[in-house]
Design an enzyme around this catalytic site. Structure first.
Site, short mmCIF file in Angstrom:
data_model
loop_
_atom_site.label_atom_id
_atom_site.label_comp_id
_atom_site.label_asym_id
_atom_site.label_seq_id
_atom_site.Cartn_x
_atom_site.Cartn_y
_atom_site.Cartn_z
N LYS A 143 1.17 -97.51 43.47
CA LYS A 143 0.40 -96.91 42.05
C LYS A 143 2.67 -96.10 41.94
CE LYS A 143 -3.68 -96.91 41.11
NZ LYS A 143 -4.07 -95.85 39.87
N ARG A 144 3.38 -96.71 42.47
CA ARG A 144 4.74 -96.36 42.43
C ARG A 144 4.68 -95.08 43.38
NH1 ARG A 144 3.84 -100.73 40.57
NH2 ARG A 144 4.10 -101.40 38.23
N LEU A 157 3.95 -86.44 42.01
CA LEU A 157 3.14 -86.24 41.94
C LEU A 157 2.27 -87.32 41.43
CD1 LEU A 157 1.05 -84.08 42.63
CD2 LEU A 157 0.70 -83.31 40.34
N LEU A 213 -0.76 -87.65 39.60
CA LEU A 213 -1.16 -86.98 38.45
C LEU A 213 -2.84 -87.77 38.30
CD1 LEU A 213 1.70 -88.55 35.56
CD2 LEU A 213 1.34 -85.84 37.45
N GLY A 272 8.12 -85.11 42.15
CA GLY A 272 8.12 -84.55 43.15
C GLY A 272 8.31 -85.83 44.29
N GLU A 288 11.94 -83.88 45.19
CA GLU A 288 11.46 -83.19 46.26
C GLU A 288 11.52 -83.17 46.74
OE1 GLU A 288 8.03 -82.08 43.63
OE2 GLU A 288 9.24 -79.90 43.80
N GLU A 319 7.98 -82.82 34.80
CA GLU A 319 7.26 -82.08 33.96
C GLU A 319 7.49 -80.69 33.30
OE1 GLU A 319 8.90 -82.33 37.37
OE2 GLU A 319 8.44 -82.30 39.02
N ARG A 335 4.79 -83.03 31.08
CA ARG A 335 3.39 -82.70 31.93
C ARG A 335 2.84 -82.18 31.19
NH1 ARG A 335 4.28 -88.20 30.99
NH2 ARG A 335 5.30 -89.49 32.64
N GLY A 351 6.66 -78.19 42.09
CA GLY A 351 6.13 -77.26 42.93
C GLY A 351 5.91 -78.17 44.43
C1 1HE Z 1 1.04 -92.94 38.84
C2 1HE Z 1 1.71 -92.43 38.61
C3 1HE Z 1 2.32 -91.41 39.28
C4 1HE Z 1 2.47 -94.00 38.39
N1 1HE Z 1 0.65 -90.58 39.69
N2 1HE Z 1 -0.57 -92.86 39.18
N3 1HE Z 1 5.53 -88.25 37.62
C5 1HE Z 1 6.11 -88.95 36.29
O1 1HE Z 1 5.55 -87.99 35.58
C6 1HE Z 1 5.77 -90.16 36.60
C7 1HE Z 1 5.36 -91.12 35.73
N4 1HE Z 1 5.07 -92.38 36.54
C8 1HE Z 1 6.35 -93.65 35.82
O2 1HE Z 1 6.48 -92.85 34.37
C9 1HE Z 1 6.08 -94.48 36.07
O3 1HE Z 1 4.50 -94.70 35.82
C10 1HE Z 1 7.49 -95.79 36.25
C11 1HE Z 1 8.50 -94.82 35.28
C12 1HE Z 1 7.49 -95.06 37.67
C13 1HE Z 1 7.15 -96.70 36.50
O4 1HE Z 1 6.95 -97.10 36.18
P1 1HE Z 1 5.86 -98.76 35.54
O5 1HE Z 1 6.30 -99.11 34.41
O6 1HE Z 1 6.85 -99.47 36.20
O7 1HE Z 1 4.44 -98.52 36.30
P2 1HE Z 1 3.55 -97.96 35.04
O8 1HE Z 1 2.78 -99.04 34.93
O9 1HE Z 1 3.38 -96.91 34.72
O10 1HE Z 1 1.97 -97.69 36.60
C14 1HE Z 1 1.85 -98.93 37.48
C15 1HE Z 1 1.10 -97.62 38.36
O11 1HE Z 1 0.76 -96.05 38.82
C16 1HE Z 1 -0.09 -97.49 36.91
O12 1HE Z 1 -1.43 -97.28 37.30
P3 1HE Z 1 -2.79 -98.40 37.08
O13 1HE Z 1 -3.28 -98.41 37.87
O14 1HE Z 1 -2.49 -98.50 36.13
O15 1HE Z 1 -2.10 -100.01 37.55
C17 1HE Z 1 0.32 -96.27 36.99
O16 1HE Z 1 -0.86 -95.42 36.25
C18 1HE Z 1 0.73 -95.33 38.36
N5 1HE Z 1 1.29 -94.46 38.68
N6 1HE Z 1 3.27 -93.08 38.52
C19 1HE Z 1 -0.61 -91.79 39.47
N7 1HE Z 1 3.06 -89.91 39.30
C20 1HE Z 1 4.26 -80.90 43.59
S1 1HE Z 1 4.29 -80.99 41.80
C21 1HE Z 1 5.39 -82.70 41.85
C22 1HE Z 1 5.28 -81.96 39.86
C23 1HE Z 1 5.59 -83.87 39.74
O17 1HE Z 1 5.83 -84.71 40.36
S2 1HE Z 1 5.53 -84.55 37.90
C24 1HE Z 1 6.38 -85.95 37.78
C25 1HE Z 1 5.06 -86.88 38.06
#
Ligand code: 1HE
Length: 275
Positions: A42-43, A81, A83, A126, A129, A149, A152, A157
């Site tokens: 889940k990265r 986070l 998501l 996060g 963070e 963020e 999204r 946070g």
């Molecule tokens: C996740 C998450 C996640 C991956 N929550 N499941 N963060 C983001 O908006 C970043 C979202 N993630 C991405 O943009 C990409 O996953 C990556 C660039 C990090 C990596 O890409 P990749 O192609 O290597 O992997 P993938 O195929 O996108 O992800 C592999 C799996 O991890 C996949 O799940 P699967 O069940 O389909 O295999 C994804 O859904 C899962 N995954 N990132 C949940 N973030 C306290 S407030 C803080 C606010 C924030 O942090 S907002 C930023 C959130």
């Protein structure tokens, strides 16, 4: 919480009482501990169990630990986070959720020992963070920084609005949140995300070596850097200068400082080398 490590061999160290979730592992190499995010599938996205595990781990570090390295398994440091965990949150749940992150990351930033983050791949939301709560950040060339963020419909946070501007400035952070701008390892280094940029695959080794060095420092010097310096930097200057004098006097009066100064004057201690 601020007790120093016991001298070697004097006190038996109790077994670790903290049970970590499968998304974290913790191992010790003498005085240096490595906390690993182990949710690569889940990265290394941070769910509630991981945040609770980080808090529990930093709340009761074994007494002999004198520095911690945080590292992410797989190709990314941390995708931020989880998501999937927040889609049903109302405002009250969101508020308390954010506060659990604050508690966990405060335990890192305001704990007893220096914490070094090794950054590679995604350092997102996060994840950034978390990195910002650490004291030293070592980036590999694959590292990239993003705050999606805005994209999204969220806001930071996990302390990001306090800590990230201290690293890169408010204007850069605001730009990242509004435009989705990302920084790579090199421009990220210039912007201030990391203090070090090292060769691919060497970040962990460098961090452990650095942590071993930090573990040899006088406890009061470490305390001053971790706890006095950030407060002095935030203080009104005259208060800051007074705090500085107090901290300097306390550190210099410690036997450890006296021994180290004597070692230098007796030519038993290393000289300062150029970079
Ligand atoms: C996740 C998450 C996640 C991956 N929550 N499941 N963060 C983001 O908006 C970043 C979202 N993630 C991405 O943009 C990409 O996953 C990556 C660039 C990090 C990596 O890409 P990749 O192609 O290597 O992997 P993938 O195929 O996108 O992800 C592999 C799996 O991890 C996949 O799940 P699967 O069940 O389909 O295999 C994804 O859904 C899962 N995954 N990132 C949940 N973030 C306290 S407030 C803080 C606010 C924030 O942090 S907002 C930023 C959130």
């Amino acid at each position: 919480m601020f007790q120093t490590a016991q001298p070697k061999g004097t006190i038996a160290v109790p077994p670790l009482a903290v049970t970590l979730p499968p998304s974290l592992s913790f191992e010790m190499q003498e005085e240096v501990a490595v906390l690993r995010l182990t949710r690569a599938h889940k990265r290394n996205a941070l769910d509630d169990a991981t945040i609770e595990g980080i808090a529990a781990r930093f709340a009761s570090l074994p007494a002999e630990v004198r520095a911690v390295v945080i590292h992410g398994e797989g190709a990314h440091f941390c995708a931020g986070l989880d998501l999937s965990a927040v889609t049903e949150n109302d405002a009250t749940a969101g508020l308390f959720h954010s506060r659990t992150w604050h508690q966990a990351f405060d335990l890192i930033e305001s704990g007893r020992v220096p914490v070094i983050a090794v950054l590679h791949g995604a350092v997102i939301g996060g994840g950034l963070e978390l990195a910002a709560a650490c004291h030293i950040r070592i980036a590999e060339p694959s590292a990239y920084y993003a705050l999606p963020e805005g994209q999204r419909g969220l806001f930071v946070g996990g302390g990001g609005s306090v800590r990230v501007p201290r690293l890169i400035g408010t204007a850069r952070m605001l730009d990242m949140m509004l435009t989705g701008r990302t920084y790579g390892a090199e421009d990220g280094m210039v912007a201030g995300f990391a203090q070090y940029l090292v060769e691919a695959g060497t970040g962990l080794e460098r961090a452990i070596a650095m942590a071993r060095h930090v573990a040899t420092l006088a406890p009061l010097s470490v305390f001053a850097a971790l706890h006095a310096l950030p407060r002095i930097a935030d203080a009104e200057p005259r208060t800051g200068l007074l705090l500085e004098s107090l901290m300097a006097a306390i550190a210099a009066a410690d036997q450890d400082a006296k021994d180290r100064l004597r070692a230098f004057l007796d030519k038993r201690a290393g000289k300062v080398a150029p970079p």
